[in-house]
Each structure stands twice: as structure tokens, then as C-alpha cells.
Design a protein around this motif. Structure first.
Motif, PDB file in Angstrom:
ATOM      1  N   PRO A  34       0.800  -1.237   0.000  1.00 54.07           N
ATOM      2  CA  PRO A  34       0.000   0.000   0.000  1.00 54.07           C
ATOM      3  C   PRO A  34       0.832   1.286   0.000  1.00 54.07           C
ATOM      4  CG  PRO A  34      -0.964  -1.586   1.491  1.00 54.07           C
ATOM      5  CD  PRO A  34       0.352  -2.149   1.057  1.00 54.07           C
ATOM      6  N   PRO A  35       1.866   1.410   0.876  1.00 52.02           N
ATOM      7  CA  PRO A  35       2.659   2.646   0.799  1.00 52.02           C
ATOM      8  C   PRO A  35       3.437   2.779  -0.515  1.00 52.02           C
ATOM      9  CG  PRO A  35       3.109   1.511   2.857  1.00 52.02           C
ATOM     10  CD  PRO A  35       2.271   0.615   2.026  1.00 52.02           C
ATOM     11  N   ALA A  36       3.898   1.669  -1.074  1.00 49.34           N
ATOM     12  CA  ALA A  36       4.641   1.744  -2.333  1.00 49.34           C
ATOM     13  C   ALA A  36       3.735   2.195  -3.477  1.00 49.34           C
ATOM     14  CB  ALA A  36       5.274   0.401  -2.649  1.00 49.34           C
ATOM     15  N   ILE A  37       2.529   1.699  -3.506  1.00 44.85           N
ATOM     16  CA  ILE A  37       1.600   2.098  -4.568  1.00 44.85           C
ATOM     17  C   ILE A  37       1.162   3.549  -4.380  1.00 44.85           C
ATOM     18  CG2 ILE A  37      -0.695   1.674  -5.525  1.00 44.85           C
ATOM     19  CD1 ILE A  37      -0.154  -1.324  -5.005  1.00 44.85           C
ATOM     20  N   LEU A  38       0.915   3.944  -3.138  1.00 45.76           N
ATOM     21  CA  LEU A  38       0.559   5.340  -2.868  1.00 45.76           C
ATOM     22  C   LEU A  38       1.722   6.266  -3.207  1.00 45.76           C
ATOM     23  CD1 LEU A  38      -1.756   7.054  -1.763  1.00 45.76           C
ATOM     24  CD2 LEU A  38      -0.731   6.817   0.496  1.00 45.76           C
ATOM     25  N   GLY A  39       2.929   5.863  -2.863  1.00 42.25           N
ATOM     26  CA  GLY A  39       4.105   6.640  -3.225  1.00 42.25           C
ATOM     27  C   GLY A  39       4.308   6.710  -4.727  1.00 42.25           C
TER      28      GLY A  39
END
Length: 73
Positions: A34-39
Motif C-alpha cells: 500500500p505505501p509503495a503504490i501510494l508513493g
């Protein structure tokens, strides 16, 4: 947005290091993807190639780890 993307990418990379250990692959579902995709989204919006590349690499490694582990471990 560039700074937010880089921070999310670095935090996801740190989570990925822990998620590569045996029996900790499930962390990739919660703390890495989730953080990688949001980033990645923030990096694309900021048009920053470095942040986008970092997030793509982290997300790809996390997905590879999940595929090799059967998606559970």
C-alpha cells in the motif's frame, strides 16, 4: 509531493527488508504494497522519476516475494 513519495518509498523499502524474512511475507500485504503504490501515485503526480522508480522497484520486489511464497508466507 516529491518528498511524500520518497518518504513512502523509503518506509516501504524498510518494510520490504523485514518482509523478505521467512514467515514475515504477510507484512508485504500491509506495510509494503500500500505505501509503495501510494508513493508511486504521488511520484507520478509530481513527475519525479527517482521517486517513481524507487516505488516501482519496491512494489515489484514485494510482489515477487509474495508470488514465490504463495501469497501467504
Amino acid at each position: 509531493m516529491r518528498a511524500v513519495s520518497l518518504i513512502l518509498g523509503i518506509l516501504a523499502a524498510l518494510g520490504l527488508l523485514l518482509g523478505l524474512l521467512p514467515f514475515f511475507g504477510w507484512l508485504n500485504w500491509i506495510f509494503v504494497l500500500p505505501p509503495a503504490i501510494l508513493g508511486l501515485v504521488f511520484g507520478v503526480l509530481a513527475r519525479d522519476r527517482g521517486a517513481t522508480t524507487l516505488n516501482v522497484v519496491v512494489a515489484a520486489l514485494a510482489a515477487l516475494r509474495l508470488m514465490l511464497g504463495g501469497g501467504v508466507l
